[in-house]
Design a protein around this motif. Structure first.
Motif, PDB file in Angstrom:
ATOM      1  N   PRO A  51       1.385  65.312 -25.464  1.00 25.71           N
ATOM      2  CA  PRO A  51       2.187  66.461 -25.019  1.00 25.71           C
ATOM      3  C   PRO A  51       3.173  66.134 -23.911  1.00 25.71           C
ATOM      4  N   GLY A  52       2.829  65.200 -23.032  1.00 24.96           N
ATOM      5  CA  GLY A  52       3.733  64.860 -21.935  1.00 24.96           C
ATOM      6  C   GLY A  52       4.508  63.591 -22.178  1.00 24.96           C
ATOM      7  N   GLY A  53       4.723  63.260 -23.447  1.00 20.98           N
ATOM      8  CA  GLY A  53       5.340  61.983 -23.776  1.00 20.98           C
ATOM      9  C   GLY A  53       6.758  61.826 -23.295  1.00 20.98           C
ATOM     10  N   ASP A  54       7.456  62.948 -23.056  1.00 26.50           N
ATOM     11  CA  ASP A  54       8.852  62.850 -22.611  1.00 26.50           C
ATOM     12  C   ASP A  54       8.972  62.464 -21.145  1.00 26.50           C
ATOM     13  N   ALA A  55       7.893  62.618 -20.389  1.00 24.14           N
ATOM     14  CA  ALA A  55       7.957  62.319 -18.947  1.00 24.14           C
ATOM     15  C   ALA A  55       7.949  60.817 -18.735  1.00 24.14           C
ATOM     16  N   GLU A  56       8.958  60.312 -18.051  1.00 20.34           N
ATOM     17  CA  GLU A  56       9.064  58.881 -17.802  1.00 20.34           C
ATOM     18  C   GLU A  56       8.318  58.520 -16.521  1.00 20.34           C
ATOM     19  N   VAL A  57       7.735  57.335 -16.536  1.00 21.03           N
ATOM     20  CA  VAL A  57       7.086  56.826 -15.327  1.00 21.03           C
ATOM     21  C   VAL A  57       8.169  56.403 -14.353  1.00 21.03           C
ATOM     22  N   PRO A  58       8.210  56.973 -13.145  1.00 20.71           N
ATOM     23  CA  PRO A  58       9.297  56.652 -12.220  1.00 20.71           C
ATOM     24  C   PRO A  58       9.280  55.188 -11.801  1.00 20.71           C
ATOM     25  N   ALA A  59      10.474  54.624 -11.680  1.00 18.14           N
ATOM     26  CA  ALA A  59      10.602  53.260 -11.185  1.00 18.14           C
ATOM     27  C   ALA A  59      10.264  53.229  -9.699  1.00 18.14           C
ATOM     28  N   VAL A  60       9.770  52.079  -9.244  1.00 15.01           N
ATOM     29  CA  VAL A  60       9.365  51.924  -7.843  1.00 15.01           C
ATOM     30  C   VAL A  60      10.379  51.014  -7.145  1.00 15.01           C
TER      31      VAL A  60
ATOM     32  N   GLU B 186     -12.705  56.756 -15.290  1.00 13.34           N
ATOM     33  CA  GLU B 186     -12.714  57.407 -13.978  1.00 13.34           C
ATOM     34  C   GLU B 186     -11.826  56.699 -12.969  1.00 13.34           C
ATOM     35  N   LYS B 187     -11.420  55.474 -13.253  1.00  4.47           N
ATOM     36  CA  LYS B 187     -10.501  54.765 -12.371  1.00  4.47           C
ATOM     37  C   LYS B 187      -9.042  55.023 -12.731  1.00  4.47           C
ATOM     38  N   GLY B 188      -8.816  55.662 -13.861  1.00  7.96           N
ATOM     39  CA  GLY B 188      -7.461  56.020 -14.260  1.00  7.96           C
ATOM     40  C   GLY B 188      -6.833  54.973 -15.154  1.00  7.96           C
ATOM     41  N   LEU B 189      -6.438  55.372 -16.367  1.00 10.94           N
ATOM     42  CA  LEU B 189      -5.761  54.485 -17.312  1.00 10.94           C
ATOM     43  C   LEU B 189      -4.408  55.078 -17.666  1.00 10.94           C
ATOM     44  N   ARG B 190      -3.413  54.223 -17.845  1.00 12.44           N
ATOM     45  CA  ARG B 190      -2.081  54.682 -18.235  1.00 12.44           C
ATOM     46  C   ARG B 190      -2.100  55.113 -19.709  1.00 12.44           C
TER      47      ARG B 190
ATOM     48  N   ALA C 174      11.350  48.409  -9.893  1.00 14.65           N
ATOM     49  CA  ALA C 174      10.326  47.808 -10.750  1.00 14.65           C
ATOM     50  C   ALA C 174       9.692  48.883 -11.621  1.00 14.65           C
ATOM     51  N   ASP C 175       9.394  48.512 -12.851  1.00 16.21           N
ATOM     52  CA  ASP C 175       8.700  49.396 -13.782  1.00 16.21           C
ATOM     53  C   ASP C 175       7.245  48.925 -13.893  1.00 16.21           C
ATOM     54  N   PRO C 176       6.295  49.702 -13.410  1.00 14.25           N
ATOM     55  CA  PRO C 176       4.879  49.292 -13.496  1.00 14.25           C
ATOM     56  C   PRO C 176       4.481  49.078 -14.952  1.00 14.25           C
ATOM     57  N   PRO C 177       3.795  47.995 -15.282  1.00 16.66           N
ATOM     58  CA  PRO C 177       3.388  47.741 -16.671  1.00 16.66           C
ATOM     59  C   PRO C 177       2.296  48.710 -17.111  1.00 16.66           C
ATOM     60  N   TYR C 178       2.096  48.793 -18.409  1.00 16.61           N
ATOM     61  CA  TYR C 178       1.195  49.803 -18.954  1.00 16.61           C
ATOM     62  C   TYR C 178      -0.256  49.594 -18.533  1.00 16.61           C
TER      63      TYR C 178
END
Length: 806
Positions: free
Chosen positions: A401-410, A365-369, A451-455
């Protein structure tokens, strides 16, 4: 979250003392609620049970030959059912102070004769060492424990108890806390390897996974292990779970719990042979679909709940708990291990609706990557192969299913850091801090980076998140104290706030006590109040879509229900007089559209006027107590009010008045009166009268304060005259008083008597006023007062139909 240092030190070197480390973590935003040490068992050592035999005089007792490691073998009487020869145990010699399970006190252990046999010590349980309440069996130590070693070195530990904010779910794991400590102290973090030997058979050939609702399950990964042997976990694994507050079950379930505590990714193991067609389907539940969870409870689900199922039935509630029909048992040989990502909001709603809070739901419920799932899956698969044997299929099943979507850099810039923190920080220093937290960066300019947020971090999404990471590790005490960059704006008073503050102080000064309640009531409360809305029946009240309880599901259209419930509760605990008020918001229904939010002041009085004493007659508070208090409070904030008779269904007939304010054409601002006995009985308020007022603050503001202008005191004496008038019964006394006070020389008029009856014509009543005359420039003569009285009586006769009573 309970973090044992013995486990934490496997991933990072702890170079600070426990208290200093707890302080540094707290100052870095990871609050340590407590830090404590388990141990202090001076004189207790690791013993070895060389042999056992039955007690000659008691079937439930066992005689044990214990080697303490530094002396001759001792004979000990033990009543634990799990004691056996060849065990390493916790041994206490005579003279050691331990908890006596019979008396509940800490006492010195002495040699004791038990059923004719002298016991020269004690083999301890967890309860006797005050580790837990478990006393059914003794503690069995690991085989590698050194006989004779002090028990503090074997079982002693230091613990951090963390109180985390919702955004730092990553620190619900030991690795997450280790990364924080590594960043604070500059120590490297040792992440465990996740590799393992795989068979030649691909996992996809042994099982299938289908996600029917990718929104609620963005990613589902699974590994398949065949030929496992279910049994107890190794001692080291059981010990770590025990220290973290979890109970060991078996080697497979323990590994899933261990990796959840290690990496923060919940996992679940299914008996693969119980899954129909070896096909896992992630879908929404059907309305009213029923399912029995691992805790043995039969639950009814809705379409809002996500299920892990097979083609024939449900086998788990996604992110909450698995089912009895697919659990790991002693006969399980083939298993499917799940590590998935679930929608945090849906997971929280499901957990709340089912009243089923688990360690897994707490994390989901807190959200996991999604990137965390396959990493934790491989780690758990590795440990299951070590502890339960078997063969792991090649690769893993990974439906994303959404594996192609990249996590945006910050992005992060020096300019923005300066703007937010008010200090200059070099971009290289920011790079170093972020690298210590495991955040990968790359330069995009001389004073900027990405920066790329870690997993393991799902809470880093914007530039301000990176700035927070940088400054909390550097230390908030390094932020300098500086002047504001812009001038402080002039104070702009808010008339409503000023009125509320002034009225709150005035009512409190008048002896009333403020209460605060939720702006939510129940339909039953409004029915008891006989509320039909300002526009009559049929007005739709504003209901809360997801109420916390049935008693709080409607936005209140009046404060009466709230304050009367407060009064009812307090009357059940006290028999004194009550003078309560509340300033709050009511939500008046409108059709169409949303309700109008209205600021309201409400008050209620009930009970004896005075506390019990030998002078008191026990008279109850009444209409005049509350009306006088309200008038005094409003007068203190510069508003003069008057009352006019009125009847409303909520109030006792003939004991209700509308409150008016303002000069000239007085405006209706509220109502005051004694509650109807039916409503008093419905709220269980007792036999005493209950008087209530409610005024609308917006209307009070529009009526406007009287100005409160200062008028100097006259140096000349006043002249008083009494005047008795016969007026029609429907003429309010306040109107007569206003007419009298309009006369130039009248300083004040005060009503002191009202009479109706004998010698007064029917349909009229007698009002007697004491009138004070005064001039500001001279002493009044009798002729001046007589002329004023004559003009006054003529005006009263003309405008109010008043006749001077003989």
């Amino acid at each position: 979250m309970l973090i044992p240092f013995s486990w934490l030190s496997q991933y990072v070197d702890i170079t600070l003392g426990p208290d200093e480390l707890a302080h540094r973590l707290t100052m870095g935003g990871i609050e340590a609620g407590d830090v404590f040490t388990r141990g202090g068992w001076e004189g207790c050592v690791v013993g070895y049970v060389q042999a056992t035999r039955p007690h000659p005089n008691a079937d439930s007792l066992t005689l044990c030959e214990v080697d303490p490691g530094d002396g001759p073998t001792l004979e000990v009487v033990c009543g634990a059912p799990n004691v056996a020869a060849g065990q390493k145990i916790c041994f206490a010699r005579p003279g050691v102070t331990l908890l006596n399970m019979h008396t509940g006190r800490r006492e010195e252990l002495k040699p004791a004769t038990i059923r004719g046999v002298v016991s020269e010590g004690m083999i301890c349980s967890e309860a006797e060492l005050e580790i837990s309440d478990e006393h059914e069996g003794i503690i069995v130590l690991a085989d590698d424990a050194v006989v004779g070693a002090p028990l503090d070195e074997v079982l002693g530990d230091t613990f951090l108890e963390l109180e985390l904010t919702p955004n730092r779910g990553d620190c619900l794991s030991v690795l997450g806390v280790a990364r924080e400590i590594g960043a604070i102290t500059g120590q490297p973090v040792r992440v465990p390897e996740t590799g393992y030997k795989e068979s030649d058979v691909p996992a996809a050939d042994l099982a299938r996974v289908t996600i029917e609702d990718p929104e609620l399950c963005p990613r589902y990964t699974a590994s398949v292990i065949t030929g496992i042997n279910i049994g107890p976990s190794p001692h080291w694994l059981q010990e770590r779970l025990n220290r973290a507050g979890l109970r060991p079950i078996n080697n497979v379930v323990d590994v899933t719990n261990y990796v959840m505590l290690e990496f923060n990714q919940p996992l679940h193991a299914f008996d693969l042979d119980t899954v129909t067609d070896r096909h896992v389907v992630v879908r929404r539940a059907a309305d009213s679909e029923e399912f029995t969870t691992l805790d043995g409870v039969h639950r009814k689900l809705t379409a809002d709940n996500l299920l892990i199922a097979d083609p024939a039935r449900a086998i788990g509630i996604g992110g909450v708990m698995g089912g009895e029909n697919s659990e790991i048992t002693g006969s399980t040989t083939n298993m499917l291990l799940e590590a998935a990502t679930f929608h945090p909001l849906n997971n929280r709603r499901t957990s709340t609706d089912l009243n089923l809070r688990t360690e897994a739901s707490l994390r989901f419920e807190k959200g996991l990557r999604p990137e965390l799932a396959p990493i934790a899956l491989r780690r758990a698969t590795q440990l299951i192969l070590e502890t339960a044997g078997g063969q792991a299929a090649a690769g893993i099943i990974d439906v994303f299913p959404g594996g192609d979507a990249e996590v945006p850099a910050v992005p992060l810039t020096v300019g923005r850091m300066r703007q937010v923190l008010g200090m200059d920080l070099d971009i290289a220093r920011a790079e170093t801090v972020l690298a210590s937290l495991g955040i990968t960066t790359r330069r995009t300019g001389p004073d900027s980076l990405e920066a790329d947020p870690p997993y393991w971090r799902g809470d880093i999404a914007i530039e301000e998140d990176l700035i927070e990471e940088v400054i909390r590790i550097i230390g908030y005490d390094e932020v300098p104290t500086t002047m504001l960059a812009s001038p402080i704006p002039y104070h702009r008073p808010n008339p409503m706030t000023t009125l509320k503050d002034g009225l709150r102080d005035a009512l409190a000064a008048a002896g009333m006590q403020e209460t605060i309640s939720y702006p939510l009531v129940s339909a039953e409360d409004l029915d008891r109040l006989n509320y039909h809305g300002e526009a009559g029946d049929g007005i739709a009240l504003l209901r809360v879509a997801n109420p916390m309880s049935a008693e709080q599901d409607i936005m209140r259209p009046t404060l009466a229900a709230s304050i009367l419930n407060t009064l009812a509760y307090n009357r059940g605990h006290n028999d004194g007089g009550f003078r309560l008020f509340e300033l709050g918001r009511a939500f008046i229904p409108q059709t169409p559209g949303l309700p109008v939010e209205r600021e309201i002041a409400a008050g209620v009085m009930c009970g004896p006027r005075y506390d019990a004493n030998w002078l008191s007659t026990g008279e109850p508070l009444d209409f005049f107590d509350l009306s006088g208090t309200l008038a005094a409070a409003l007068n203190r904030v510069g508003i003069t009010t008057s009352l006019e008779a009125q009847d409303q269904p909520t109030f006792h007939p003939g004991r209700c008045a509308r409150v008016t304010a303002g000069s000239g054409q007085a405006a209706d601002v509220g109502v005051i009166g004694e509650l109807h006995p039916d409503i008093r009985e419905a709220f269980d308020l007792g036999p005493d009268p209950v008087v209530y007022f409610e005024v609308r603050l917006e209307d009070l503001l529009r009526a406007g304060p009287d100005g409160g202008r200062f008028q100097s005191l006259s140096r000349f004496p006043a002249a008083n005259r009494d005047l008795a008038l016969v007026v029609p019964a429907d003429v309010p006394a306040a109107r007569v008083q206003n007419l009298i006070e309009r006369v130039r020389l009248v300083e004040r008029a005060e009503l002191f008597d009202v009479y109706a009856g004998e010698n007064v014509p029917e349909g009229t009543r007698s009002l007697a006023f004491r009138i004070r005359f005064r001039a500001t420039d001279r002493t009044l003569t009798a002729e001046d007062v007589n002329r004023a009285m004559n003009g006054l009586t003529r005006a009263l006769e003309r405008e109010a139909g008043a006749i001077v009573r003989a």
